[in-house]
Scaffold this active site. Structure first.
Site, PDB file in Angstrom:
ATOM      1  N   HIS A  78      26.811  40.592  27.382  1.00 10.95           N
ATOM      2  CA  HIS A  78      26.358  41.735  28.174  1.00 10.95           C
ATOM      3  C   HIS A  78      27.347  42.891  28.155  1.00 10.95           C
ATOM      4  O   HIS A  78      28.563  42.698  28.164  1.00 10.95           O
ATOM      5  CB  HIS A  78      26.118  41.311  29.621  1.00 10.95           C
ATOM      6  CG  HIS A  78      25.371  42.341  30.416  1.00 10.95           C
ATOM      7  ND1 HIS A  78      24.049  42.640  30.191  1.00 10.95           N
ATOM      8  CD2 HIS A  78      25.770  43.157  31.423  1.00 10.95           C
ATOM      9  CE1 HIS A  78      23.663  43.590  31.025  1.00 10.95           C
ATOM     10  NE2 HIS A  78      24.699  43.919  31.782  1.00 10.95           N
ATOM     11  N   ASP A 101      17.979  43.453  29.656  1.00  7.38           N
ATOM     12  CA  ASP A 101      16.670  43.218  29.036  1.00  7.38           C
ATOM     13  C   ASP A 101      16.750  43.110  27.521  1.00  7.38           C
ATOM     14  O   ASP A 101      15.749  43.210  26.824  1.00  7.38           O
ATOM     15  CB  ASP A 101      15.700  44.340  29.414  1.00  7.38           C
ATOM     16  CG  ASP A 101      16.158  45.704  28.903  1.00  7.38           C
ATOM     17  OD1 ASP A 101      17.332  45.818  28.457  1.00  7.38           O
ATOM     18  OD2 ASP A 101      15.358  46.647  28.950  1.00  7.38           O
ATOM     19  N   CYS A 123      20.950  46.090  26.519  1.00  6.46           N
ATOM     20  CA  CYS A 123      22.088  46.500  27.340  1.00  6.46           C
ATOM     21  C   CYS A 123      23.123  47.319  26.581  1.00  6.46           C
ATOM     22  O   CYS A 123      23.693  48.262  27.140  1.00  6.46           O
ATOM     23  CB  CYS A 123      22.731  45.294  28.019  1.00  6.46           C
ATOM     24  SG  CYS A 123      23.495  44.097  26.911  1.00  6.46           S
TER      25      CYS A 123
END
Length: 224
Positions: free
Chosen positions: A202, A93, A96
């Site tokens: 990520h 979102d 991370c």
């Protein structure tokens, strides 16, 4: 009491309640931080033969397309399997990095707001240590990093290492090396935090495969 006074009273009470709650949460977080978590050191033994590259703080660069990112993650998963490691999936979102750090520090990614708050405080209090790595007005950078959902970068990772006296170990999908270590400046680390990092987009929290938590997370991951 007039309606205006009543509204002001409720507003004041709400502000005091919010402030009290934040203070209590800060105490809780402070207590948790004093409890060393050394589980990461067992991961370090598994990768002790690997050479790490020096870490240079930097802001985020170009984001790869989905196809390249997927290939990079597959490469990372192969590496994780080789060393008996597994990812605890972190919600994608925009928080991370902070969620993954919170999971490593507190065993709860929901503490990401406190991690972000601490990192921004570090960046603000020790501006001279970080401003040279930020190619924009530093005040604007701080303002941006305060916002929930703003992606963390390699500058915030260094600030987190410094703030939490932690060695942050990144197992990456990079082709030239798979291990990056971010160490606190001017102090010996008191804990190790292990994150996976792939394709510049990520972060997940890393565990030995046999120690992977089975707690539930929100099913919202980058690319999924």
């Amino acid at each position: 009491m007039s309606e205006q006074q009543d509204h002001a009273s409720k507003s004041s009470s709400s502000s005091i309640s919010s402030s009290t709650q934040e203070s209590e949460e800060d105490v809780t977080v402070g207590t948790l931080l004093t409890e060393p978590k050394n589980s990461g050191r067992s991961l370090g033994k598994r990768l002790s033969h690997l050479d790490s590259i020096p870490h240079t703080p930097r802001v985020n660069g170009q984001i790869p397309d989905v196809n390249n990112a997927t290939i990079d993650h597959e490469t990372l998963l192969e590496r994780l399997g080789t060393y008996g490691l597994a990812e605890f999936q972190i919600e994608g979102d925009g928080n991370c990095q902070f969620r993954a750090l919170a999971d490593q520090i507190f065993r709860n990614p929901d503490y990401h707001k406190h991690v972000r708050k601490s990192v921004v405080k570090q960046l603000k209090e020790f501006k001279k240590n970080y401003e040279g790595y930020v190619p924009m007005e530093y005040k604007e950078y701080l303002k941006k990093m305060k916002r929930s959902g703003e992606w963390g970068d390699h500058v915030t990772l260094q600030a987190a290492a410094d703030r939490f006296a932690a060695k942050i170990c990144l197992l990456t999908s990079f082709r030239d090396t798979c291990l990056i270590e971010i160490v606190p400046r001017g102090a010996a680390p008191t804990r190790e935090l292990w994150l996976s990092f792939w394709s510049e987009v990520h972060y997940n929290s890393l565990y030995a495969t046999e120690d992977l938590p089975n707690r539930k997370t929100k099913k919202k991951h980058w690319l999924f």
